[in-house]
Design an enzyme around this catalytic site. Sequence first.
Site, mmCIF file in Angstrom:
data_model
loop_
_atom_site.group_PDB
_atom_site.id
_atom_site.type_symbol
_atom_site.label_atom_id
_atom_site.label_comp_id
_atom_site.label_asym_id
_atom_site.label_seq_id
_atom_site.Cartn_x
_atom_site.Cartn_y
_atom_site.Cartn_z
ATOM 1 N N ASN A 250 46.785 36.803 45.140
ATOM 2 C CA ASN A 250 46.693 36.451 46.722
ATOM 3 C C ASN A 250 45.711 35.243 46.914
ATOM 4 O OD1 ASN A 250 44.450 38.254 46.907
ATOM 5 N ND2 ASN A 250 46.038 39.660 46.560
ATOM 6 N N GLY B 182 53.859 41.701 49.409
ATOM 7 C CA GLY B 182 55.064 41.917 49.021
ATOM 8 C C GLY B 182 55.833 40.810 48.638
ATOM 9 N N SER C 114 47.722 43.417 50.752
ATOM 10 C CA SER C 114 46.872 44.211 50.800
ATOM 11 C C SER C 114 45.510 44.345 50.215
ATOM 12 C CB SER C 114 47.551 45.340 49.443
ATOM 13 O OG SER C 114 47.493 44.988 48.149
ATOM 14 N N GLU C 115 45.121 43.184 49.916
ATOM 15 C CA GLU C 115 43.776 42.576 49.502
ATOM 16 C C GLU C 115 42.883 41.945 50.813
ATOM 17 O OE1 GLU C 115 42.313 44.042 47.345
ATOM 18 O OE2 GLU C 115 43.309 44.235 45.328
ATOM 19 N N HIS D 98 42.682 34.778 44.091
ATOM 20 C CA HIS D 98 42.704 35.959 43.339
ATOM 21 C C HIS D 98 43.760 36.069 42.471
ATOM 22 C CE1 HIS D 98 42.507 39.828 42.020
ATOM 23 N NE2 HIS D 98 43.324 40.401 42.726
ATOM 24 N N HIS E 147 45.511 37.259 38.262
ATOM 25 C CA HIS E 147 45.754 38.248 37.034
ATOM 26 C C HIS E 147 45.953 37.574 35.913
ATOM 27 C CE1 HIS E 147 47.451 41.039 40.597
ATOM 28 N NE2 HIS E 147 46.074 40.907 40.577
ATOM 29 N N HIS F 101 41.401 44.374 36.240
ATOM 30 C CA HIS F 101 42.376 44.014 37.388
ATOM 31 C C HIS F 101 42.502 42.530 37.289
ATOM 32 C CE1 HIS F 101 42.424 44.254 42.138
ATOM 33 N NE2 HIS F 101 43.248 43.399 41.792
#
Length: 220
Positions: free
Chosen positions: A29, A44, A74-75, A94, A96, A156
């Site tokens: 995000n 989503g 959601s973050e 953010h 991954h 994470h």
Amino acid sequence: MSEQQVREELTKYARRAVAQGLVVGPGGNLSARFEGTMLLSPSGYALEDLEPEEWIAIDIATGETRAGSTRPSSEVLMHLYSYRVNPDIQAIVHTHPAYTIALSLVFDELPHLFPDQSALVGDIGFVPYVLPTTKLLADAVAAKVEEHTALILVNHGLVTTGKNLREAYYRTQVVEESAKVYMIAKAAGEPKVLTAEEYKEIQSLESEAYRVQLLQQLKS
């Protein structure tokens, strides 16, 4: 920069993150501050599918979402809390990244390895594993964003901040490259890392200070 321009910048860097393999699927995000509002990716959605009008506007002080918006990432708390505690932060990325996550599984630090890392990122913080999307994670990140511009979330991912999206995104790239170099070097032997004195010398270089200043000022 207008709100529409910020939305376009977010869309551009979201697509770059996917194209460079820093996130897959609906992961990751991004957000940016516009006056008293945070523009955040929705929940989503795959980042490469987002259009400028789909970024969610949220009041930083109250946490209220602009009427008619879809559900934010959601973050959302992690982003909100970080903007609240550090007014210098104008953008948050953010992701991954594979090497960064892999490193977090086996090491508890990422030392200084080369000049770009020291000049553009500085000391990299680590946040022990906390359940994603929770207030606990938001608190853990917010507690360190005044001290670090890059935080590795163990098991994470990675959070980077900047005075604009360009700076935050470049920091993401540099941290992932640093993690990659460190993991490769560790597989071959014991890496030669920069000393604290060498790190400070790099940060004191006028040429590096100018480069960082230019990065913060230039249009993305």
